[in-house]
Design a protein around this motif. Structure first.
Motif, short mmCIF file in Angstrom:
data_model
loop_
_atom_site.label_atom_id
_atom_site.label_comp_id
_atom_site.label_asym_id
_atom_site.label_seq_id
_atom_site.Cartn_x
_atom_site.Cartn_y
_atom_site.Cartn_z
N SER A 107 0.83 -1.21 0.00
CA SER A 107 0.00 0.00 0.00
C SER A 107 0.87 1.26 0.00
N THR A 108 1.98 1.21 0.70
CA THR A 108 2.89 2.35 0.72
C THR A 108 3.43 2.63 -0.68
N GLU A 109 3.78 1.58 -1.40
CA GLU A 109 4.29 1.76 -2.76
C GLU A 109 3.23 2.36 -3.67
N CYS A 110 1.97 1.93 -3.51
CA CYS A 110 0.88 2.48 -4.33
C CYS A 110 0.76 3.99 -4.14
N VAL A 111 0.78 4.43 -2.89
CA VAL A 111 0.65 5.86 -2.59
C VAL A 111 1.87 6.62 -3.11
N LEU A 112 3.06 6.09 -2.89
CA LEU A 112 4.28 6.79 -3.33
C LEU A 112 4.34 6.93 -4.85
N LEU A 113 4.02 5.85 -5.57
CA LEU A 113 4.05 5.92 -7.03
C LEU A 113 3.02 6.91 -7.56
N SER A 114 1.85 6.96 -6.91
CA SER A 114 0.82 7.93 -7.31
C SER A 114 1.30 9.35 -7.11
N MET A 115 1.94 9.61 -5.97
CA MET A 115 2.39 10.96 -5.67
C MET A 115 3.60 11.35 -6.52
N ILE A 116 4.44 10.39 -6.89
CA ILE A 116 5.57 10.69 -7.79
C ILE A 116 5.03 11.10 -9.15
N ALA A 117 4.00 10.39 -9.64
CA ALA A 117 3.38 10.76 -10.91
C ALA A 117 2.74 12.14 -10.82
N TYR A 118 2.07 12.43 -9.70
CA TYR A 118 1.44 13.74 -9.52
C TYR A 118 2.50 14.84 -9.44
N ASP A 119 3.61 14.55 -8.78
CA ASP A 119 4.71 15.50 -8.68
C ASP A 119 5.24 15.87 -10.06
N ARG A 120 5.41 14.89 -10.94
CA ARG A 120 5.89 15.16 -12.29
C ARG A 120 4.85 15.95 -13.09
N TYR A 121 3.56 15.64 -12.86
CA TYR A 121 2.51 16.37 -13.56
C TYR A 121 2.53 17.85 -13.17
N VAL A 122 2.65 18.12 -11.88
CA VAL A 122 2.67 19.51 -11.41
C VAL A 122 3.91 20.23 -11.93
N ALA A 123 5.06 19.55 -11.90
CA ALA A 123 6.32 20.16 -12.33
C ALA A 123 6.28 20.53 -13.81
N ILE A 124 5.61 19.72 -14.62
CA ILE A 124 5.56 19.98 -16.06
C ILE A 124 4.42 20.92 -16.43
N SER A 125 3.26 20.73 -15.80
CA SER A 125 2.08 21.51 -16.16
C SER A 125 2.04 22.88 -15.49
N ASN A 126 2.50 22.97 -14.24
CA ASN A 126 2.47 24.22 -13.49
C ASN A 126 3.84 24.51 -12.86
N PRO A 127 4.86 24.74 -13.68
CA PRO A 127 6.22 24.92 -13.12
C PRO A 127 6.34 26.13 -12.19
N TRP A 128 5.53 27.18 -12.42
CA TRP A 128 5.63 28.37 -11.58
C TRP A 128 4.99 28.13 -10.20
N LYS A 129 3.96 27.31 -10.17
CA LYS A 129 3.28 27.03 -8.90
C LYS A 129 3.85 25.80 -8.18
N TYR A 130 4.77 25.10 -8.86
CA TYR A 130 5.31 23.84 -8.31
C TYR A 130 5.91 24.00 -6.92
N PRO A 131 6.76 25.03 -6.66
CA PRO A 131 7.33 25.16 -5.31
C PRO A 131 6.28 25.40 -4.23
N ILE A 132 5.14 25.99 -4.62
CA ILE A 132 4.08 26.26 -3.65
C ILE A 132 3.26 25.01 -3.40
N ILE A 133 2.90 24.29 -4.50
CA ILE A 133 2.06 23.10 -4.37
C ILE A 133 2.82 21.96 -3.69
N MET A 134 4.05 21.71 -4.15
CA MET A 134 4.85 20.61 -3.60
C MET A 134 5.93 21.18 -2.67
N ASN A 135 5.48 21.84 -1.61
CA ASN A 135 6.45 22.38 -0.66
C ASN A 135 6.91 21.29 0.31
N LYS A 136 7.85 21.65 1.16
CA LYS A 136 8.46 20.67 2.07
C LYS A 136 7.43 20.04 3.01
#
Length: 317
Positions: A107-136
């Motif tokens: 289950s941990t792997e499922c969540v991590l893989l989903s969030m890694i895919a979402y992280d790449r989507y945000v980085a490519i689609s919204n690069p200016w908002k990426y630091p705000i959306i995917m903050n620490k």
């Protein structure tokens, strides 16, 4: 209930690949090599992510968690199988079996893989908002949530199986304490336990696969807007590699936990589990990280730094 079972069953016996005696040695050699590559690749990724400040990003933070999970899971499964092959005992204690079941946190792997895919989507689609959306703070919450989800679902499944009467049967037709294999030792109705496993699998596996596919559809839509042919082909190749690993990982889980119980054989399930335990854990760091320019540069920097330190130490002697 647990005390009664412990007095009846103190050890489980793995059948492993007893029906394929000629295949046992090749399986051992292949998975010993896979385990070493898995350890090496994931340890390298975790090390350079910690040591190189350029990799202190949300993506590599999530990938480090995935690498730690791969080491965690393969060590709990493959080391027992490899040790059993060397010793020829093919046994595991009841507490050891319970521990092995509780460490299989898919289950941990499922969540991590989903969030890694979402992280790449945000980085490519919204690069200016990426630091705000995917903050620490978000990254830490996501990582903690994935581990908590995996721990809770695994604990529920493990306790629901081990609290059933096993009736003295101690032979597991598998090479590891896989939940469905142990469930076959139960001598009472298992419909309730199967329902719990099915609900968890349906909630996590298809949902995570759907989120990953949706993220990559949006990523591909943005990639098609790239004017450079080389850049577009490299991006498509990366997405294809990511989807291949996700498909391999999710496909093995789906075929094991969501197929009807009467379909397929236990031998097929064993080989599917081998693919999941050995191949996917080995490919994750290679596909997701070690092919990236940033990681290659970090590895070269780390090696050159160590070489320079060694040279300075040698020159002072």
């Amino acid at each position: 209930m647990v005390k009664t079972k412990l007095t009846v069953i103190s050890n489980f016996i793995f059948l492993g690949f007893i029906h394929y005696p000629k295949a046992e040695s090749p399986i051992f050699e292949l998975h010993w090599l896979m385990y070493l590559v898995t350890l090496l690749g994931n340890i390298i990724l975790i090390s350079i992510t910690i040591l190189d400040s350029c990799l202190h990003t949300p993506m590599y933070f999530l990938l480090s968690n995935l690498s730690f999970l791969d080491i965690w899971y393969t060590s709990s499964v493959l080391t027992v199988m490899l040790a059993d092959f060397i010793s020829g005992k093919n046994t595991i204690s009841f507490p050891g079996c319970a521990t092995q079941m509780s460490l299989a946190m898919g289950s941990t792997e499922c969540v991590l893989l989903s969030m890694i895919a979402y992280d790449r989507y945000v980085a490519i689609s919204n690069p200016w908002k990426y630091p705000i959306i995917m903050n620490k703070k978000v990254c830490v919450q996501v990582a903690a949530g994935s581990w908590v989800t995996g721990s809770l679902t695994t604990l529920v499944e493990t306790m629901s199986v081990l609290h059933q009467p096993l009736c003295g049967n101690s032979i597991i037709d598998h090479f590891t304490c896989e939940i469905l294999a142990v469930l076959k030792l139960v001598c009472v109705g298992t419909s309730k336990v199967q329902l719990i496993t099915l609900v968890i699998s349906v909630f996590l596996l298809p949902v995570s696969v759907l989120l990953i596919c949706i993220s990559h559809v949006f990523i591909l839509c943005n990639i098609l807007r790239i004017t450079s042919v080389d850049g577009r082909s490299k991006a498509i190749s990366t997405c294809a590699a990511h989807l291949t690993v996700v498909g391999l990982s999710s496909g093995t889980c789906l075929s094991t936990y969501l197929k009807p119980s009467a379909v397929g054989s236990q031998e097929i399930d064993k080989f599917i589990a081998l693919v999941y335990a050995g191949l996917t854990s080995m490919l994750n760091p290679i596909i997701y990280s070690l092919r990236n320019k940033e990681v290659k540069a970090a590895v070269k920097k780390l090696l050159s730094r160590n070489a320079l330190c060694a040279l300075l130490i040698h020159s002072t002697k």
